[in-house]
Design an enzyme around this catalytic site. Structure first.
Site, PDB file in Angstrom:
ATOM      1  N   LYS A  31      12.751  42.266 -13.109  1.00 25.71           N
ATOM      2  CA  LYS A  31      11.648  41.620 -13.821  1.00 25.71           C
ATOM      3  C   LYS A  31      10.344  41.842 -13.064  1.00 25.71           C
ATOM      4  O   LYS A  31      10.327  42.099 -11.865  1.00 25.71           O
ATOM      5  CB  LYS A  31      11.898  40.124 -13.998  1.00 25.71           C
ATOM      6  CG  LYS A  31      11.739  39.279 -12.734  1.00 25.71           C
ATOM      7  CD  LYS A  31      11.776  37.794 -13.067  1.00 25.71           C
ATOM      8  CE  LYS A  31      11.394  36.945 -11.872  1.00 25.71           C
ATOM      9  NZ  LYS A  31      12.353  36.930 -10.804  1.00 25.71           N
TER      10      LYS A  31
ATOM     11  N   ASP B  51      21.791  31.383  -9.764  1.00 29.60           N
ATOM     12  CA  ASP B  51      20.533  31.299  -9.026  1.00 29.60           C
ATOM     13  C   ASP B  51      20.573  30.071  -8.133  1.00 29.60           C
ATOM     14  O   ASP B  51      21.439  29.193  -8.295  1.00 29.60           O
ATOM     15  CB  ASP B  51      19.350  31.221  -9.993  1.00 29.60           C
ATOM     16  CG  ASP B  51      18.086  31.866  -9.424  1.00 29.60           C
ATOM     17  OD1 ASP B  51      18.053  32.142  -8.207  1.00 29.60           O
ATOM     18  OD2 ASP B  51      17.131  32.069 -10.190  1.00 29.60           O
TER      19      ASP B  51
ATOM     20  N   ARG C  30      10.405  27.307  -0.747  1.00 34.28           N
ATOM     21  CA  ARG C  30       9.808  28.501  -1.348  1.00 34.28           C
ATOM     22  C   ARG C  30       8.534  28.933  -0.628  1.00 34.28           C
ATOM     23  O   ARG C  30       8.034  30.032  -0.848  1.00 34.28           O
ATOM     24  CB  ARG C  30       9.533  28.244  -2.830  1.00 34.28           C
ATOM     25  CG  ARG C  30      10.807  28.262  -3.680  1.00 34.28           C
ATOM     26  CD  ARG C  30      10.557  27.816  -5.110  1.00 34.28           C
ATOM     27  NE  ARG C  30      10.387  26.377  -5.201  1.00 34.28           N
ATOM     28  CZ  ARG C  30      10.205  25.721  -6.341  1.00 34.28           C
ATOM     29  NH1 ARG C  30      10.146  26.385  -7.478  1.00 34.28           N
ATOM     30  NH2 ARG C  30      10.070  24.405  -6.344  1.00 34.28           N
TER      31      ARG C  30
ATOM     32  N   ASP D 108      17.195  38.133 -10.754  1.00 37.53           N
ATOM     33  CA  ASP D 108      16.171  38.948 -10.085  1.00 37.53           C
ATOM     34  C   ASP D 108      16.822  39.696  -8.935  1.00 37.53           C
ATOM     35  O   ASP D 108      17.958  39.416  -8.540  1.00 37.53           O
ATOM     36  CB  ASP D 108      14.989  38.096  -9.600  1.00 37.53           C
ATOM     37  CG  ASP D 108      15.425  36.925  -8.733  1.00 37.53           C
ATOM     38  OD1 ASP D 108      16.344  37.098  -7.903  1.00 37.53           O
ATOM     39  OD2 ASP D 108      14.863  35.829  -8.883  1.00 37.53           O
TER      40      ASP D 108
ATOM     41  N   HIS E 236      16.729  28.583  -0.096  1.00 35.71           N
ATOM     42  CA  HIS E 236      16.075  29.612  -0.902  1.00 35.71           C
ATOM     43  C   HIS E 236      16.067  30.953  -0.183  1.00 35.71           C
ATOM     44  O   HIS E 236      16.221  32.004  -0.812  1.00 35.71           O
ATOM     45  CB  HIS E 236      14.642  29.172  -1.225  1.00 35.71           C
ATOM     46  CG  HIS E 236      13.923  30.104  -2.140  1.00 35.71           C
ATOM     47  ND1 HIS E 236      14.356  30.370  -3.421  1.00 35.71           N
ATOM     48  CD2 HIS E 236      12.802  30.855  -1.958  1.00 35.71           C
ATOM     49  CE1 HIS E 236      13.529  31.230  -3.997  1.00 35.71           C
ATOM     50  NE2 HIS E 236      12.587  31.546  -3.129  1.00 35.71           N
TER      51      HIS E 236
ATOM     52  N   ASP F 160       0.820  -1.219   0.000  1.00 33.72           N
ATOM     53  CA  ASP F 160       0.000   0.000   0.000  1.00 33.72           C
ATOM     54  C   ASP F 160       0.852   1.265   0.000  1.00 33.72           C
ATOM     55  O   ASP F 160       0.358   2.354   0.284  1.00 33.72           O
ATOM     56  CB  ASP F 160      -0.953  -0.002   1.194  1.00 33.72           C
ATOM     57  CG  ASP F 160      -0.215  -0.004   2.528  1.00 33.72           C
ATOM     58  OD1 ASP F 160       1.032  -0.126   2.525  1.00 33.72           O
ATOM     59  OD2 ASP F 160      -0.878   0.118   3.579  1.00 33.72           O
TER      60      ASP F 160
END
Length: 310
Positions: free
Chosen positions: A190, A216, A93, A167, A127, A34
């Protein structure tokens, strides 16, 4: 010291263990019919310093649950100290409320990891740095910048380089890399109309005649990087490459990168590369196993980890 690798990125766990001249701890991590997760460690861990290697990448929920169950198994096996090594921290995030009645899931995940039995967390290029404060246990947030800098010196020696932040939020990360390789810095301003869709508005800095290196922490849909590559090329950049720590690359991201003006995109193996990533002509994985292994060795020996990045 023992290194235990879960299933999310076994090659990385084996590479880290090899750097440390250890064998990966013998353990069974499997699923019942399962799909319930079952973990059994086949070696004695009583009194041991155990490092569990498990990025919480896709499928994020399965890999997170696998990590939690493994931590609980080690805690109940009387390990002296359990360190969760999470090269890619999923849900990072979701680090703040973006509107009414929305969760801060990064904090929830931090609570789960702590309650499952982790005494320490090692991660890579979070992040947002404030996620460290979501934990009530020590967190070592490592940086891929030294690995990127070494690779850039080898690949782009003698070229006129310009490090570009895609960014405004990534300026600190880009500035640190630019300082390491003695390059200038440009910023892309941006406007994001909605999640997953970005529009390049303005380039702050003169990129004409430069080889641009975008940096990034995460590439997901790759829309931002590809749009930025187009804008930089139109602004006169001679070539555009990208260095990204976590190659999530979901949906049609790989095809988007392949069709973009990017000369190459370099990603670390914090997330195990898919077959499409390995087949892509302009995506190149590099390993961060030696960096993680050195950090693990320093933690085990109670030595400084921050001095790795001086």
């Amino acid at each position: 010291m023992k290194v235990l690798g879960c299933n999310a990125n076994r090659p990385l766990a084996e590479s880290i263990a090899a750097c440390l001249r250890l064998d990966v701890t013998n353990a069974s991590i499997r699923r019942f019919a399962d799909m319930e997760i079952f973990v059994e460690v086949h070696e004695n861990v009583r009194g041991e310093d155990v490092f569990v290697i498990q990025p919480t990448s896709y499928p994020a929920n399965d890999n997170l649950m696998e990590l939690l169950v493994t931590l609980d198994a080690l805690r109940r096996g009387s390990a002296r100290r359990i360190t969760a090594v999470i090269p890619y921290f999923g849900y990072a995030r979701q680090d703040r409320k973006t509107g009414p009645r929305t969760p801060i899931t990064a904090k929830l995940v931090a609570n789960l990891i702590t309650q499952a039995g982790a005494n320490r967390v090692v991660t890579l290029d979070l992040h947002s740095g404030q996620i460290q404060g979501f934990f009530d246990i020590p967190v070592d947030n490592l940086f891929a910048a030294p690995v990127f800098a070494n690779d850039i010196r080898q690949q782009y020696d003698g070229e006129r380089l310009m490090v570009v932040s895609p960014d405004v939020g990534g300026v600190v990360r880009a500035r640190l890399l630019a300082k390491r390789i003695n390059a200038d810095l440009a910023i892309i301003d941006k406007r994001r109309e909605r999640a997953g869709v970005s529009e390049v508005m303005n380039i702050i800095g003169d990129v004409r005649g430069r080889t641009c290196i975008m940096v990034d922490d995460i590439v997901d849909s790759a829309g931002t990087l590809c749009n930025a590559a187009v804008a930089l090329t139109e602004a006169g950049a001679t070539a555009v490459s990208a260095y990204v720590t976590h190659g999530v690359l979901s949906g049609g991201a790989v095809a988007r990168v392949a069709a973009s003006p990017l000369k190459e995109m370099v990603v670390t193996d914090s997330i195990q590369a898919t077959e499409s990533v390995c087949m892509a002509s302009n995506i190149r994985p590099i390993s961060i196993s030696s960096l993680l292994a050195e950090a693990i060795a320093r933690i085990s020996d109670e030595r400084s980890v921050s001095s790795l990045f001086d």
